[in-house]
Motif scaffolding. Structure first.
Motif, PDB file in Angstrom:
ATOM      1  N   LYS A   5       0.741  13.326   2.567  1.00  0.00           N
ATOM      2  CA  LYS A   5       0.016  12.442   3.477  1.00  0.00           C
ATOM      3  C   LYS A   5      -0.960  13.245   4.334  1.00  0.00           C
ATOM      4  O   LYS A   5      -2.130  12.894   4.504  1.00  0.00           O
ATOM      5  N   ARG A  40      -1.183   1.968  -6.341  1.00  0.00           N
ATOM      6  CA  ARG A  40      -0.836   1.334  -7.611  1.00  0.00           C
ATOM      7  C   ARG A  40      -1.791   1.740  -8.726  1.00  0.00           C
ATOM      8  O   ARG A  40      -1.393   1.817  -9.886  1.00  0.00           O
ATOM      9  N   PHE A  41      -3.033   2.030  -8.348  1.00  0.00           N
ATOM     10  CA  PHE A  41      -4.009   2.315  -9.396  1.00  0.00           C
ATOM     11  C   PHE A  41      -3.875   3.732  -9.956  1.00  0.00           C
ATOM     12  O   PHE A  41      -4.340   4.013 -11.050  1.00  0.00           O
ATOM     13  N   SER A  61      -4.153  12.571  -7.032  1.00  0.00           N
ATOM     14  CA  SER A  61      -5.294  12.329  -7.906  1.00  0.00           C
ATOM     15  C   SER A  61      -6.008  13.574  -8.417  1.00  0.00           C
ATOM     16  O   SER A  61      -6.954  13.453  -9.176  1.00  0.00           O
ATOM     17  N   THR A 103      -8.614   9.089   4.954  1.00  0.00           N
ATOM     18  CA  THR A 103      -8.086  10.211   5.725  1.00  0.00           C
ATOM     19  C   THR A 103      -8.794  11.504   5.329  1.00  0.00           C
ATOM     20  O   THR A 103      -9.136  12.328   6.186  1.00  0.00           O
ATOM     21  N   THR A 114      -9.895   9.184  -0.317  1.00  0.00           N
ATOM     22  CA  THR A 114      -9.164   8.507   0.763  1.00  0.00           C
ATOM     23  C   THR A 114      -9.951   8.600   2.071  1.00  0.00           C
ATOM     24  O   THR A 114     -10.713   9.545   2.298  1.00  0.00           O
ATOM     25  N   HIS A 147      -9.828  17.797  -2.861  1.00  0.00           N
ATOM     26  CA  HIS A 147     -10.477  16.488  -2.886  1.00  0.00           C
ATOM     27  C   HIS A 147     -11.790  16.472  -3.664  1.00  0.00           C
ATOM     28  O   HIS A 147     -12.566  15.532  -3.541  1.00  0.00           O
ATOM     29  N   ALA A 186       0.827  -1.203   0.000  1.00  0.00           N
ATOM     30  CA  ALA A 186       0.000   0.000   0.000  1.00  0.00           C
ATOM     31  C   ALA A 186       0.866   1.261   0.000  1.00  0.00           C
ATOM     32  O   ALA A 186       2.075   1.201   0.142  1.00  0.00           O
ATOM     33  N   TYR A 187       0.224   2.374  -0.204  1.00  0.00           N
ATOM     34  CA  TYR A 187       0.813   3.704  -0.021  1.00  0.00           C
ATOM     35  C   TYR A 187       2.041   3.985  -0.882  1.00  0.00           C
ATOM     36  O   TYR A 187       2.957   4.675  -0.469  1.00  0.00           O
ATOM     37  N   ALA A 213      -4.059  14.254   2.991  1.00  0.00           N
ATOM     38  CA  ALA A 213      -4.915  13.114   2.643  1.00  0.00           C
ATOM     39  C   ALA A 213      -4.841  12.753   1.170  1.00  0.00           C
ATOM     40  O   ALA A 213      -5.787  12.237   0.593  1.00  0.00           O
ATOM     41  N   HIS A 214      -3.682  13.012   0.558  1.00  0.00           N
ATOM     42  CA  HIS A 214      -3.502  12.696  -0.852  1.00  0.00           C
ATOM     43  C   HIS A 214      -2.529  11.542  -1.091  1.00  0.00           C
ATOM     44  O   HIS A 214      -2.074  11.343  -2.206  1.00  0.00           O
ATOM     45  N   LEU A 215      -2.195  10.823  -0.029  1.00  0.00           N
ATOM     46  CA  LEU A 215      -1.413   9.602  -0.213  1.00  0.00           C
ATOM     47  C   LEU A 215      -2.411   8.451  -0.275  1.00  0.00           C
ATOM     48  O   LEU A 215      -2.928   8.007   0.752  1.00  0.00           O
ATOM     49  N   LEU A 216      -2.699   7.980  -1.469  1.00  0.00           N
ATOM     50  CA  LEU A 216      -3.721   6.942  -1.616  1.00  0.00           C
ATOM     51  C   LEU A 216      -3.209   5.592  -1.126  1.00  0.00           C
ATOM     52  O   LEU A 216      -2.054   5.245  -1.362  1.00  0.00           O
ATOM     53  N   SER A 217      -4.071   4.856  -0.453  1.00  0.00           N
ATOM     54  CA  SER A 217      -3.630   3.554   0.045  1.00  0.00           C
ATOM     55  C   SER A 217      -3.369   2.605  -1.127  1.00  0.00           C
ATOM     56  O   SER A 217      -2.355   1.944  -1.175  1.00  0.00           O
ATOM     57  N   LYS A 218      -4.293   2.557  -2.064  1.00  0.00           N
ATOM     58  CA  LYS A 218      -4.075   1.672  -3.223  1.00  0.00           C
ATOM     59  C   LYS A 218      -3.450   2.493  -4.352  1.00  0.00           C
ATOM     60  O   LYS A 218      -4.030   2.639  -5.434  1.00  0.00           O
TER      61      LYS A 218
END
Lengths: 344, 344, 344, 344
Positions: free
Chosen positions: C230, C240-241, C59, D62, D60, D234, C31-32, C233-238
């Motif tokens: 982070k 990879r996408f 994103s 967060t 996200t 966001h 993740a991340y 809130a712009h560090l996406l967990s997934k």
């Protein structure tokens, strides 16, 4: 407000400070700190601390603390602080505000003190990853919020811990004078020699109208402090009048005379309180534990003071100001001694 | 610093204000504004303004302005301000800081003044959608940064515009006294009667050590001002000493006497400057346009002042303080008159 | 929504990008941003830009711009931006928010472009003292908000100005692909070779679902970008996408094919619009000036687009998306040609 | 990354969600949430929750949490949160950032849960004066960070406490689906019927690419959420692709099927772990306490997972994703059962 032991904030200003204000009040002077008083601060405090310093006057202790921390800690950073510290409990989030949202990480500790052990635990509990706030500073209060005083070696131990982790060490010295007067050490021994990076040097509680100094022992730490101070509206236009207060405090020892007097009177109260005491009396604050009836009796006798600690704990705080009438103290000492023998 | 016309910030404090400070300096007083001086402010200012008011003392004009605007404007909001306003050019972003990032929308205007027409254009140029900052206030400076004074009907017209768009109206009154003294109107006529919601009432430039008052004419607007003030470290512990300054200013008319004197001396300079004048002299500031040689001659004669306007414009600002020696003014008037006849 | 020329934000995603998403959608991945896609970004973009880079996916374009600027500019800082820039007009104050209140200093300029001359004037108008916000960056938009494209030497001239004053240079490249496709130059020529420090590389408007990359050409500039991302809130967990979208864009040239197609269709519209054009058509945006009747006729024929410029100016913006049906374009071209001959 | 039990963030997306993305990927759609997918969210979630709701997609968790709290809590405010909560430990200060510096007040509690008693103590320990941050909200995590699930009556009790003190109640529902699936109750019973004001409804961990929904049960609470979301970057331009994911999750029950599967597999692990368990297994997370040798043996067998709790505690977290291969689970269950009998 006779017999007021609520806070040293309720005190008047020293006649010497008023005189200094009057003396500075002649003719024009450059604004915003470019005056003959402000420009002497670095040298005067440098002599006091036996070290090169950069000194920035502000008019409240909260400004001193929050601006100092904002200079040391980024918005995503964190500062370790005692859970009872003024920055935590009495500044309405000013440290968060000035820093852009940095966090205070609360650390427990008896007698109002941080210890390396407690800090180590707190540090371990806040591991540093990209998902967490980043510890950048430790702040301690001298004298503490419970009237105790850190010894130089206690500070040095905290500083050693801080340096190892890359943390800066800040001291909230709202009652720094009381600590120095108690220990009879030099200001240097309690600060840079023990590893302190930045000190909020308090004068307001100790006889000024409203004057605090942020003292940097490492010029490299100053960074953007001046811009932050201006932006927070704490760069006074007629700064000479704040600086003149600070000079009047430190240049001929007034700060230590005022503090020593308050300490001595507090010690007298402490001796009278005896077994009621919650903490060693080292500065100008006395903490007692009594039952509700006892506290009511004190109040009925005209003494004003704050309850302390959790509701219903029976703790109370008695603060002696630099200008506390001796009569007040004698009366309170007698009342405390009487109390001791007679729980309700 | 003789012959200093740099700023009214370089002035000393009025003897009456020093006396008030001395008078307040006896015995304990409740801290943080709960004292006998601070608690009289609402009533005293209420009489002055012939209106119910809520008054909050702070120690800098920047604090007054930025905290007032932060109360009126959310972080995603915006405030229309003259492009030359103090909040725009001289506060290091304090309005952005105190509000959490709200934007100042700059509006041009001759003589340092906003007009409804200019505001209408600016408003149209900032359409309100979810993608844009949200206009919530207008701020104007009285007297303006160019020494001119808004008339009550000018303010009323701006206020009418503001109300239509749901904008609050704030006045930066760092030199409000000079405006009132010039117009010989009542404080009411220049504020709530003309639709002003909040006033930064300046005393520092006009004879105080450091004292400004944020005056709310609508209690509903106060909202969380007190918490914002505390959080910004502008709630002084020994607040009595700021409040005592404010009371000494307004209770017996000192504020208007000081301002009227400065205005009269500035008018004398204006008459001497004649064709050199850039703007009508209405308050205590005089703006002249001269060539580099002329300005150099003034400086060589010992007069201190700031260049103004864009670099190389030849504009200069001459500010008369409440305590400006008449000799200074006579000398400068003579020098200006001499200059008029002799461009280099 | 047929015949939609409102924005390239209304477009779908390229089939290649959808395929990349599907291909990445198998089994677990760290993740991340610690996944096999994200960790290839530095190398892939490094080859694209012929330079060592540090790439951070986010994103939204607003996140890319505001986070990039927050890394370059402190809270008391300022950024020069064109008065019509997206960061100024369409991000609801995100640059102020992410930076903790830094200011945007607006600069005029024809064709949506900054010039060294205009920047020089703006810089002179914002002298740097402790009372002012501190200029730290310039941001320009490529292609501009008016569909024009900066040439490498135009950027180099701006960069030279910026370097002299200690300002960093950021490019909002929401339509960077359109600029590169138009100039047929290399990405390097339009960025670091011309002195760009940080680029917001846009993919969303150009065929992605929602993927932008902040590209640092100087690793030393990265500083605390990751923590800021982070925290915002712009560090996406997934992650990879998002990264898979970016890779699919740039690895086989899709980004330039998409942009070139849109540019070519826009050019066709530009030729049809002829004298109605307000600006040279260089990217995928066409700006025309027409009278109200003409615009109404276009809308009556089913074309959707935004009015542009000040109310009543008669300006309109026609944006061609990467997936714009040719039929739409043919029909609009014919309508524009017809319009030219027939003002109402 | 086979045998990965590190986090449900490492999982892929459900084929149904990918299909929904593909289905939404045709032709133009209005940007910024004005599309056919986004505009259905209020109605679809309204049916799901049997209540009028306002739903705002973000990408996200967060962002969902920090923006929701920023809407409920002013900069000088505070939020009570469990000391182990994601908002406290894993968001790098995003709640502070989005709110402009509001504080998180940490509350202990076994099993990762807040209780009215613990909140009452925390509230009493943070008395509300002008010197303190102002409590305005409580946030709880459902399922908790320790894999336990609040029952409706537990939430109702917390809500009763909150309402009495004027605090809003927010739920971080990153694993809300797992809680509903475990309790087999309705979403209404776990939210507004129990007094929840705002829910962060998580989909990312439960099979989406990156999609979360902030669900307001009281439209009056929405306030300026939309502006805050935009300003925090966001508000996605191609919002249809986030909304389509959310619709695909909830419209035909995918969210509960995915969660129920993960829960069931986690339960199987819990049974195997037996006495190693630290907490009841109620959602998709399993916490065990083992010695260092045991954990090393699990890792040697290819199982990936995080240590948990204080360093050296021997606690470990095993998370089962919605798409966890049954083989992985069988193997891990066997390994755990073997471990039980053989401490090193």
């Amino acid at each position: 407000m006779s017999r007021c032991f609520k806070s040293d904030n309720t005190a008047a200003a020293s006649p010497e400070i008023l005189a200094a204000l009057a003396a500075a009040n002649h003719g024009p002077a450059r604004a915003y700190g470019d005056d003959a008083w402000s420009t002497r601060l670095n040298a005067v405090f440098g002599r006091l601390f036996e070290h090169e310093v950069r000194v920035f006057p502000v008019s409240t202790g909260t400004a001193a603390n929050a601006l100092a921390l904002a200079t040391l800690v980024p918005p995503y950073g964190a500062t370790f602080a005692h859970e009872g510290a003024h920055v935590v409990r009495d500044e309405c989030g000013a440290p968060e505000f000035m820093s852009g949202g940095a966090r205070l990480l609360l650390v427990p500790g008896s007698g109002g003190k941080l210890t390396p052990a407690a800090l180590r635990t707190a540090f371990a509990d806040n591991p540093v990853t990209v998902h967490t706030v980043q510890p950048r500073a430790v702040t301690l209060t001298q004298a503490t919020e419970l009237g105790t005083v850190y010894r130089p070696d206690e500070i040095a131990a905290i500083s050693a811990f801080a340096r190892e982790r890359g943390l800066a060490l800040h001291v909230d010295g709202a009652r720094f004078a009381n600590a120095v007067a108690f220990l009879r050490c030099t200001p240097a021994e309690l600060t840079w020699r023990a590893g302190v990076d930045v000190l909020s040097f308090g004068a307001t509680k100790n006889g000024a109208f409203g004057a605090e100094a942020v003292v940097f022992f490492d010029p490299a730490r100053v960074a953007d402090f001046e811009l932050r101070r201006k932006r927070a509206a704490h760069l006074l236009s007629k700064m000479r009048f704040v600086s003149a207060q600070l000079l009047a405090c430190v240049e001929d020892g007034l700060w230590l005379r005022n503090a020593a007097r308050a300490n001595a009177l507090a010690r007298r109260l402490g001796e009278a309180a005896g077994s009621l005491l919650c903490h060693q009396v080292e500065g100008n604050e006395v903490f007692i534990a009594a039952d509700a009836g006892q506290l009511a009796r004190l109040r009925a006798a005209g003494f004003e003071f704050y309850d302390w600690g959790p509701e219903g704990s029976g703790e109370a705080r008695l603060v002696v100001s630099w200008d506390q009438p001796e009569d007040d103290v004698d009366a309170l000492a007698a009342a405390l001694a009487a109390l001791r023998g007679s729980p309700t």
